[in-house]
Design a protein around this motif. Structure first.
Motif, short mmCIF file in Angstrom:
data_model
loop_
_atom_site.label_atom_id
_atom_site.label_comp_id
_atom_site.label_asym_id
_atom_site.label_seq_id
_atom_site.Cartn_x
_atom_site.Cartn_y
_atom_site.Cartn_z
N SER A 106 -2.04 3.63 11.02
CA SER A 106 -0.69 3.75 10.49
C SER A 106 -0.84 2.78 9.29
O SER A 106 -1.28 2.16 9.11
CB SER A 106 0.16 3.38 11.47
OG SER A 106 1.75 3.81 11.08
N ASP B 138 2.13 3.10 5.29
CA ASP B 138 2.68 4.07 4.12
C ASP B 138 1.69 4.26 3.18
O ASP B 138 1.31 3.38 2.45
CB ASP B 138 3.93 3.18 3.68
CG ASP B 138 4.93 4.02 2.66
OD1 ASP B 138 4.43 4.80 2.13
OD2 ASP B 138 6.04 3.50 2.31
N LYS C 11 1.34 -0.90 3.35
CA LYS C 11 0.63 -0.46 2.25
C LYS C 11 -0.92 -0.79 2.26
O LYS C 11 -1.01 -1.61 2.18
CB LYS C 11 1.45 -0.38 0.84
CG LYS C 11 2.89 0.17 1.25
CD LYS C 11 3.50 -0.07 -0.16
CE LYS C 11 5.00 0.39 -0.29
NZ LYS C 11 5.13 2.04 -0.11
N GLU D 61 10.69 3.76 12.81
CA GLU D 61 10.94 3.91 11.22
C GLU D 61 10.59 2.62 10.79
O GLU D 61 10.58 1.53 11.55
CB GLU D 61 12.40 4.19 11.26
CG GLU D 61 12.88 5.65 11.59
CD GLU D 61 14.22 5.68 11.66
OE1 GLU D 61 14.71 6.37 10.61
OE2 GLU D 61 15.03 5.68 12.53
N PRO D 62 10.57 2.49 9.45
CA PRO D 62 10.23 0.94 8.86
C PRO D 62 11.30 0.05 9.32
O PRO D 62 10.72 -1.17 9.55
CB PRO D 62 10.48 1.19 7.29
CG PRO D 62 10.24 2.73 7.08
CD PRO D 62 10.66 3.42 8.36
N PHE E 188 4.13 0.41 8.71
CA PHE E 188 4.39 1.18 7.46
C PHE E 188 3.71 0.39 6.35
O PHE E 188 4.44 0.31 5.18
CB PHE E 188 5.84 1.21 7.22
CG PHE E 188 6.57 2.32 8.07
CD1 PHE E 188 6.38 3.64 7.80
CD2 PHE E 188 6.90 2.06 9.35
CE1 PHE E 188 7.12 4.58 8.64
CE2 PHE E 188 7.26 2.76 10.12
CZ PHE E 188 7.52 4.32 10.07
N GLY F 75 2.87 7.36 10.22
CA GLY F 75 3.08 6.58 9.00
C GLY F 75 4.08 7.51 7.94
O GLY F 75 4.33 8.72 8.33
N TYR F 76 4.34 7.12 6.89
CA TYR F 76 4.77 7.82 5.83
C TYR F 76 3.74 8.20 4.56
O TYR F 76 2.99 7.34 4.38
CB TYR F 76 6.04 7.33 5.22
CG TYR F 76 7.40 7.30 5.91
CD1 TYR F 76 7.53 7.95 7.19
CD2 TYR F 76 8.52 6.50 5.63
CE1 TYR F 76 8.62 7.93 8.17
CE2 TYR F 76 9.69 6.59 6.27
CZ TYR F 76 9.63 7.12 7.58
OH TYR F 76 10.87 6.83 8.22
N ASN F 77 4.03 8.86 4.02
CA ASN F 77 3.08 9.57 2.80
C ASN F 77 1.59 9.18 3.10
O ASN F 77 0.97 8.82 2.32
CB ASN F 77 3.52 8.54 1.41
CG ASN F 77 5.05 8.51 1.34
OD1 ASN F 77 5.70 9.89 0.99
ND2 ASN F 77 5.67 7.46 1.45
N THR G 1 5.33 7.77 14.65
CA THR G 1 6.78 7.58 13.75
C THR G 1 7.15 8.74 13.60
O THR G 1 6.62 9.83 13.62
CB THR G 1 6.19 6.77 12.35
OG1 THR G 1 5.21 7.70 11.73
CG2 THR G 1 5.54 5.40 12.54
#
Length: 565
Positions: free
Chosen positions: A357, A359, A337, A327-328, A335, A401-403, A440
């Motif tokens: 990886s 965000d 950008k 997680e972040p 994460f 990662g996210y998004n 993640t």
């Protein structure tokens, strides 16, 4: 006419005064000119202006090549690079091309950054080179600009030293080859990159601490890369191997980057002309059982191979490894950008084509190829006989990662036959995230319009949220896993998933989605099969409108204290 002595004296004094004024004026003008020009001299004695007319006399192209392909608004941070300040390598002197580059680079850095331009031609490097803050290497613009085309060949060529093996004694020293393009301050150098260069035998390694480093704004664009490798630090194992033996390090890569923000790896062509593989007759390994060392007489069984490694790695490199299901707050480096990997052509014969990886990570429109009918005779370390269940991580895309958005990629992956047995290596993933190894938790991913011959897997991720897997084509599957496989349960505990939508995909095989602790908003709908597979799903998932599958009864949910079977 007679002139009085008094008049002569007056004339003489006025003349001296006028001459002095001219000297003072000239001297003052010279001083003001020098100050205004603000000249810096490099070791090559080239005067370069620090004002708005930066660059060297011969100069070169001044456009932003990223904006030319994608538009200015796509990646506005690339405008921070001083594309208009061009330092032509031919304006700088040195006893080697490395010295010439260092001279041009240092002047560019002193002027606040810019482009070191290499016109069309071949440049031979005998050592690694280092970028500095604000400096981009640029070659001449190719006539064909699409790196996925077989005809893509940048006219500016860098050739680094070739490793020439010897099969006796200690072998050829590793430091005679395996050179790289690095950056001088890997934690902070920003606004750097390499554009439009055909690089032979030189990897790009712009790494640094993934968690604390602050470098950003990195462009790798229009590169052709071949014959990249590193020798494995595990070979030779001098307790039983000959000192001359070498093995291609599985963790090497054509392009490795760790950055704080804004990385664009686009329109590159990797490993389309590997020429430096060599065989190693009499290579030695340890057996699975017993103590008798195995010697392979055939050099083809363990060649030093320049395709047995990663292609592109962005923000997935950490020597000490990563925590599980990060997680972040546990792994901030995973994460970052602004990470974009798009429009690349990647060939590899082992490990992973693209690993990244971020965000907001974007992996789009890449073509990833592999070699079919592969066979290998060692474990991944090059020191032991392989087991039947060995993995060489044959994989197209490994993401976390996210998004995240993974869109429009085309890929082929093949497994290795293990020696001359009937076993195949335990790998063969198309698009994968897993709990370990830089994986993640999932909070937002769109996997759409990809096409390949290996499965799409969200494999044992204990928190799986907001997923859309749509309009993909998995028309064959080299592994024994379902063509689309989503599982929130890990080996140690059951879990749930929410808002996972699998729709409008065309697959040859099974679709499976499992979460023992249930969840809401999960749907499998309108997918098309070829009547060779089933739909396997937990009872919290809605299944509707699918054709070409045998639908089994849903899998009963389990209590939280039960482990996944």
């Amino acid at each position: 006419m007679r002139i009085s002595r008094k008049a002569l004296l007056k004339y003489f004094l006025l003349s001296l005064l006028g001459a002095g004024f001219v000297l003072i004026l000239f001297g003052g003008s010279t001083y003001l000119f020098s100050s205004k020009q603000n000249v810096v001299r490099s070791s090559s004695s080239i005067a370069v202006n620090l004002s708005s007319t930066c660059g060297s006399p011969k100069a070169g192209p001044t456009d932003n090549p990223v904006a030319a392909k994608y538009g200015v608004e796509a990646y506005p941070w690339t405008e921070n690079i001083k594309w208009n300040c061009v330092y032509n390598i031919n304006d700088f002197k040195g006893s080697t091309i490395v010295e010439q580059f260092n001279a041009a680079r240092d002047v560019a850095t002193a002027n606040g950054g810019g482009v070191v331009y290499f016109p069309s031609g071949t440049y031979t490097f005998t050592d690694s080179i280092f970028l500095k803050n604000g400096v981009v290497i640029r070659g001449d613009t190719p006539s064909g600009k699409d790196a996925k085309s077989d005809s893509y060949k940048p006219p500016t060529k860098f050739i680094f030293s070739k490793y020439e093996p010897t099969f006796s004694g200690n072998g050829t020293p590793n430091n005679t080859a395996f050179k790289k393009i690095f950056t001088t301050a890997p934690e902070s150098d920003s606004n750097i990159g390499i554009v439009n260069v055909d690089i032979n035998r030189g990897g790009i390694k712009l790494s640094g601490d993934i968690d604390t480093g602050k470098k950003q704004n990195i462009v790798i664009f229009g590169i052709r890369s071949n014959n990249v490798a590193d020798p494995s630090p595990q070979v030779p194992d001098i307790s039983f191997q000959e000192p001359w033996m070498r093995y291609s390090d599985r963790f090497a890569a054509n392009i490795t980057i760790n950055a704080f923000a804004n990385v664009l790896v686009a329109n590159n062509r990797l490993n389309d002309a590997i020429t430096d593989n060599y065989e190693q007759p009499a290579y030695k390994i340890k057996p699975l059982e017993g103590n008798e060392i195995i010697t392979y007489a055939e050099g083809s069984k363990v060649p030093f191979h320049y395709g047995n490694h990663y292609g592109i790695v962005v923000n997935r490199s950490k020597p000490e490894g990563f925590t599980l299901a990060a997680e972040p707050n546990t792994e901030p480096g995973l994460f970052r950008k602004g990470i974009v990997i798009r429009d690349n052509w990647v060939f590899h014969t082992m490990r992973i084509g693209i690993q990244a990886s971020g965000d907001g990570l974007l992996i789009k429109d890449n073509q990833i190829s592999d070699q079919p009918n592969k066979e290998w005779w060692t474990d991944p370390t090059g020191t032991k006989q392989p087991r039947g269940a060995v993995t060489y991580e044959n994989r197209a895309i490994d993401w976390s990662g996210y998004n995240v958005q993974i869109e429009g990629n085309n890929y082929q992956v093949y497994r290795h036959r293990v020696m001359d047995t009937a076993y195949l290596s335990v790998d063969g993933e198309g698009i994968l995230i897993q709990e370990c190894c830089g994986g993640t938790k999932i909070n937002g991913v769109t996997i759409v319009k990809n096409e390949g011959n290996a499965y799409i897997g969200l494999y044992k991720i204990p928190s799986t949220r907001n997923v859309r897997i749509s309009d993909n084509k998995v028309l064959s599957n080299v592994s024994d896993i379902a063509s689309i496989y989503v599982e929130a349960n890990t080996n140690n505990r059951s879990s749930s998933m929410e808002n996972v939508i699998i729709e409008n995909n065309t697959v040859a095989g099974t679709i499976a989605a499992k979460a023992n602790l249930g969840g809401k908003g999960n749907i499998i709908r309108n997918n098309i099969g070829n009547n060779s597979g089933t739909i396997k799903y937990s009872c919290n998932i809605t299944v509707q409108g699918n054709t070409g599958f045998a639908q089994e009864p849903c899998l009963n949910l389990q209590s939280s204290n039960q482990q996944t079977q």
